[in-house]
Design an enzyme around this catalytic site. Structure first.
Site, PDB file in Angstrom:
ATOM      1  N   CYS A  10      -2.922   1.755   6.353  1.00 47.37           N
ATOM      2  CA  CYS A  10      -2.973   1.202   7.713  1.00 47.37           C
ATOM      3  C   CYS A  10      -3.576   2.222   8.663  1.00 47.37           C
ATOM      4  O   CYS A  10      -4.149   1.855   9.687  1.00 47.37           O
ATOM      5  CB  CYS A  10      -1.594   0.791   8.175  1.00 47.37           C
ATOM      6  SG  CYS A  10      -0.376   2.083   7.955  1.00 47.37           S
ATOM      7  N   GLU A  70       4.931  -3.886  12.204  1.00 51.31           N
ATOM      8  CA  GLU A  70       3.967  -2.797  11.999  1.00 51.31           C
ATOM      9  C   GLU A  70       2.779  -3.411  11.271  1.00 51.31           C
ATOM     10  O   GLU A  70       2.913  -3.832  10.123  1.00 51.31           O
ATOM     11  CB  GLU A  70       4.567  -1.675  11.149  1.00 51.31           C
ATOM     12  CG  GLU A  70       5.673  -0.901  11.827  1.00 51.31           C
ATOM     13  CD  GLU A  70       5.213  -0.110  13.035  1.00 51.31           C
ATOM     14  OE1 GLU A  70       3.988   0.074  13.205  1.00 51.31           O
ATOM     15  OE2 GLU A  70       6.074   0.294  13.819  1.00 51.31           O
ATOM     16  N   ASN A 118       0.804  -1.233   0.000  1.00 48.79           N
ATOM     17  CA  ASN A 118       0.000   0.000   0.000  1.00 48.79           C
ATOM     18  C   ASN A 118       0.833   1.278   0.000  1.00 48.79           C
ATOM     19  O   ASN A 118       0.345   2.319  -0.417  1.00 48.79           O
ATOM     20  CB  ASN A 118      -1.026  -0.013   1.148  1.00 48.79           C
ATOM     21  CG  ASN A 118      -0.395  -0.019   2.510  1.00 48.79           C
ATOM     22  OD1 ASN A 118       0.760  -0.414   2.666  1.00 48.79           O
ATOM     23  ND2 ASN A 118      -1.140   0.421   3.499  1.00 48.79           N
ATOM     24  N   GLU A 136       8.880   3.067  13.779  1.00 51.93           N
ATOM     25  CA  GLU A 136       9.642   3.378  12.581  1.00 51.93           C
ATOM     26  C   GLU A 136       9.804   4.901  12.496  1.00 51.93           C
ATOM     27  O   GLU A 136       9.182   5.653  13.238  1.00 51.93           O
ATOM     28  CB  GLU A 136       8.921   2.848  11.345  1.00 51.93           C
ATOM     29  CG  GLU A 136       8.835   1.323  11.391  1.00 51.93           C
ATOM     30  CD  GLU A 136       8.700   0.704  10.024  1.00 51.93           C
ATOM     31  OE1 GLU A 136       9.700   0.199   9.510  1.00 51.93           O
ATOM     32  OE2 GLU A 136       7.583   0.731   9.478  1.00 51.93           O
TER      33      GLU A 136
HETATM   34  P1  NAD Z   1       0.478  -9.142   4.052  1.00 53.77           P
HETATM   35  O1  NAD Z   1       0.698  -9.461   5.478  1.00 53.77           O
HETATM   36  O2  NAD Z   1      -0.370 -10.040   3.246  1.00 53.77           O
HETATM   37  O3  NAD Z   1       1.891  -9.084   3.292  1.00 53.77           O
HETATM   38  C1  NAD Z   1       2.936  -8.251   3.725  1.00 53.77           C
HETATM   39  C2  NAD Z   1       4.253  -8.814   3.224  1.00 53.77           C
HETATM   40  O4  NAD Z   1       4.498 -10.055   3.873  1.00 53.77           O
HETATM   41  C3  NAD Z   1       4.302  -9.103   1.722  1.00 53.77           C
HETATM   42  O5  NAD Z   1       5.561  -8.762   1.214  1.00 53.77           O
HETATM   43  C4  NAD Z   1       4.101 -10.613   1.670  1.00 53.77           C
HETATM   44  O6  NAD Z   1       4.649 -11.213   0.521  1.00 53.77           O
HETATM   45  C5  NAD Z   1       4.850 -11.037   2.911  1.00 53.77           C
HETATM   46  N1  NAD Z   1       4.487 -12.352   3.430  1.00 53.77           N
HETATM   47  C6  NAD Z   1       3.314 -13.032   3.275  1.00 53.77           C
HETATM   48  N2  NAD Z   1       3.382 -14.231   3.886  1.00 53.77           N
HETATM   49  C7  NAD Z   1       4.597 -14.305   4.475  1.00 53.77           C
HETATM   50  C8  NAD Z   1       5.244 -15.272   5.270  1.00 53.77           C
HETATM   51  N3  NAD Z   1       4.649 -16.429   5.596  1.00 53.77           N
HETATM   52  N4  NAD Z   1       6.494 -15.015   5.719  1.00 53.77           N
HETATM   53  C9  NAD Z   1       7.099 -13.847   5.428  1.00 53.77           C
HETATM   54  N5  NAD Z   1       6.535 -12.896   4.657  1.00 53.77           N
HETATM   55  C10 NAD Z   1       5.301 -13.112   4.193  1.00 53.77           C
HETATM   56  O7  NAD Z   1      -0.032  -7.620   4.030  1.00 53.77           O
HETATM   57  P2  NAD Z   1      -0.488  -6.747   2.771  1.00 53.77           P
HETATM   58  O8  NAD Z   1      -1.787  -7.262   2.280  1.00 53.77           O
HETATM   59  O9  NAD Z   1       0.654  -6.648   1.803  1.00 53.77           O
HETATM   60  O10 NAD Z   1      -0.664  -5.300   3.442  1.00 53.77           O
HETATM   61  C11 NAD Z   1      -1.828  -4.900   4.083  1.00 53.77           C
HETATM   62  C12 NAD Z   1      -1.647  -4.933   5.586  1.00 53.77           C
HETATM   63  O11 NAD Z   1      -0.507  -4.177   5.959  1.00 53.77           O
HETATM   64  C13 NAD Z   1      -2.815  -4.306   6.328  1.00 53.77           C
HETATM   65  O12 NAD Z   1      -3.144  -5.090   7.436  1.00 53.77           O
HETATM   66  C14 NAD Z   1      -2.241  -2.958   6.785  1.00 53.77           C
HETATM   67  O13 NAD Z   1      -2.861  -2.419   7.924  1.00 53.77           O
HETATM   68  C15 NAD Z   1      -0.826  -3.312   7.039  1.00 53.77           C
HETATM   69  N6  NAD Z   1       0.015  -2.119   7.019  1.00 53.77           N
HETATM   70  C16 NAD Z   1       0.503  -1.654   8.217  1.00 53.77           C
HETATM   71  C17 NAD Z   1       1.292  -0.511   8.252  1.00 53.77           C
HETATM   72  C18 NAD Z   1       1.843  -0.002   9.567  1.00 53.77           C
HETATM   73  O14 NAD Z   1       2.814   0.728   9.543  1.00 53.77           O
HETATM   74  N7  NAD Z   1       1.252  -0.340  10.700  1.00 53.77           N
HETATM   75  C19 NAD Z   1       1.583   0.164   7.066  1.00 53.77           C
HETATM   76  C20 NAD Z   1       1.059  -0.334   5.869  1.00 53.77           C
HETATM   77  C21 NAD Z   1       0.289  -1.481   5.854  1.00 53.77           C
END
Ligand code: NAD
Length: 496
Positions: free
Chosen positions: A286, A252, A154, A466
């Site tokens: 997020c 995060e 995102n 962060e």
């Molecule tokens: P996601 O958890 O599906 O994926 C995030 C990353 O993790 C991707 O690169 C993915 O390939 C990787 N991943 C997936 N499975 C994994 C595993 N088993 N081991 C290691 N890595 C793995 O999240 P998303 O759909 O890409 O992003 C949306 C989420 O991110 C929402 O929940 C949002 O709130 C959160 N987000 C949080 C922040 C923050 O700073 N708090 C900022 C942006 C997004």
């Protein structure tokens, strides 16, 4: 249409094919038939090679004076600035957010890169007195080694930059595994770092799916610290994988951020904030304002006006400057939003606008969802406390500030919150009592700046932050140093 470009991993300063030769496509969510590139679908072998390259580079990078490291980052920031427009356009095409927001994403990467370049001449520790005579004490930062960085789609350039820049300035080397939906922005960022003069192996890039490329990175014994941004579901797996070896980990994760609208609020301002906070980036932030708790005295007027504003938002391809809301990232996300809207209806929330896919004309070619407002939500409803990550907002009535704060805190997340009020007493009470890592007065829940700590309380994270100098605390180890120049044995706590 031209054949899409084919991209490679980057390790040890060389661009490399994935070991198994598998690939995946990068698609435009506003026009799903448009293929933007073919990227490596890497596996454990590629991760091992990238970590080895990072470990080798770490031997010399940690000895490069931090101001010199900063000069390279400064050069990268200048290149990012010069190429901002083209980088933003690539981002809109692969992620869907409207161009103005994509420019903001690149700007956040620029801000972070300049900021951390400046830290190269600070990285302050402490010098302090000793309890013993002729003895000197100080604390210095040491790099950790190789950092594994895993990022979501995102904020395709800002989030990788938030992690890479503080890691590098502290003297670490990194392996980045970006989200599979936005590989091009990560590639663009690493290309710029390469052109800025980073020595080979300092930054390494491995594309691929989470379980195939992310999981081996997290588990790699050569990785000393992992920084993960993404969903709580995956974050939990990552935490468990790190726990066995006590690996340093920054998480995060999700949010269910809240705006409180008090009876004395400037309603025009609150509406501007609510629309931007809830529907910016199609709600896929997020920090998105996905809950709005409104005082009963202004509830009806606020809700009616919110619905009018939401229903009039223009959806479309983010490259069109008149468009206000882009698509969702992919079909799975669209299905997830559809599922939550059905849940909201079943739970008895009042659906006032949206609640369906947007398919008119060109919209039918992408993953568009109409901005959706649910009113009369109860705090216990799933749509009022689970993260939806789409253009869906839940409006909840309240009778007074104490109740609003109780509703606001009644979720598992703790990322961002805000209050609209003209009463300084209410603003300060909310600041004190809301359980979130970020808090705004008379602004929506989005809009963080890079020189302040970023992150959340409760299940949004694991206590790290962060951005700002807080990021340096994650990417370095403190070493306390005692220098005794008395020429005799001195025993702390004993020779009083
Ligand atoms: P996601 O958890 O599906 O994926 C995030 C990353 O993790 C991707 O690169 C993915 O390939 C990787 N991943 C997936 N499975 C994994 C595993 N088993 N081991 C290691 N890595 C793995 O999240 P998303 O759909 O890409 O992003 C949306 C989420 O991110 C929402 O929940 C949002 O709130 C959160 N987000 C949080 C922040 C923050 O700073 N708090 C900022 C942006 C997004």
């Amino acid at each position: 249409m031209n054949a899409p470009a084919v991209y490679q991993n980057y390790m040890g300063g060389r661009w490399a094919e994935p070991s198994e030769g598998a690939t995946f496509e990068n698609l435009n969510p506003a026009a799903c038939h448009e293929r933007l590139g073919i990227f490596p679908r890497s596996g454990a072998k590629d991760v091992v090679a990238a970590v080895a390259a990072a470990a080798e580079a770490s031997k010399t990078w940690r000895l490069v004076p931090a101001p010199k490291r900063g000069e390279i980052l400064f050069c990268a920031a200048q290149l990012l600035t010069a190429r901002k427009e083209e980088l933003a356009r690539d981002m809109t095409r692969e992620m869907g957010k409207v161009l103005e927001e994509a420019r903001g994403d690149v700007q956040e990467a620029i801000d972070m890169t300049f900021y951390m370049a400046g830290e190269g001449r600070r990285l302050f520790g402490q010098t302090t007195t000793s309890e013993l005579p002729n003895k000197f004490c100080m604390s210095v930062r040491s790099p950790i080694g190789v950092c594994g960085l895993i990022t979501p789609w995102n904020f395709p350039m800002a989030i990788p930059a938030w992690k890479i820049m503080p890691a590098l300035i502290c003297g670490n080397t990194v392996v980045l595994k970006p989200a599979e939906d936005t590989p091009l922005s990560a590639w663009n960022l690493v290309k710029i770092l390469e052109a800025s003069g980073l020595p080979p192996g300092v930054v390494n890039l491995v594309f691929g799916y989470g379980p195939e490329a992310g999981a081996p990175l997290v588990r790699s014994p050569g990785v000393g610290a992992v920084s993960f941004t993404g969903s709580c579901e995956v974050g939990r797996d990552v935490a468990q994988a790190c726990a066995g070896s006590f690996k340093r980990l920054c998480l995060e994760m999700g949010g269910k951020n809240v705006i409180l609208v008090m009876e004395d609020a400037n309603l025009d301002l609150a509406l501007d904030g609510a629309v931007w906070g809830a529907f910016g980036t199609a709600g896929q932030r997020c920090t998105a304002s996905s809950r709005i708790v409104v005082h009963k005295a202004v509830y009806r007027e606020f809700t009616e006006r919110l619905v009018r504003r939401a229903a009039s938002l223009k959806l479309g391809n983010g490259l069109d400057p008149s468009v206000q809301v882009g698509p969702l990232i992919n079909e799975a996300q669209l299905r997830a939003v559809e599922g939550y809207v059905e849940i909201g209806k079943t739970e008895g929330a009042r659906l006032l606008c949206g609640g369906h896919r947007a398919t008119e004309g060109e919209l039918g070619r992408g993953w568009f969802y109409a901005p959706t407002v649910f009113a009369d939500c109860e705090p216990g409803m799933r749509i009022a406390h689970e993260e939806i990550f789409g253009p869906v907002v839940s409006v909840i009535p309240c009778n007074h500030l104490d109740q609003a704060i109780e509703i606001a805190n009644g979720v598992l997340y703790g990322l961002s919150s805000s209050i609209y009020t003209r009463d300084v007493n209410k603003a300060f009470r909310a600041m004190r009592d809301l359980e979130t890592g970020i808090f705004y007065v008379n602004a929506p829940t989005i809009g963080a700046e890079t020189h302040l700590p970023f992150g959340g309380m409760k299940q949004t994270g694991n206590g790290h932050r962060e951005a700002s100098t807080a990021a340096l605390d994650f990417y370095s180890e403190w070493k306390s140093v005692y220098i005794d120049y008395s020429d005799r044995l001195q025993r702390a706590q004993i020779d009083t």
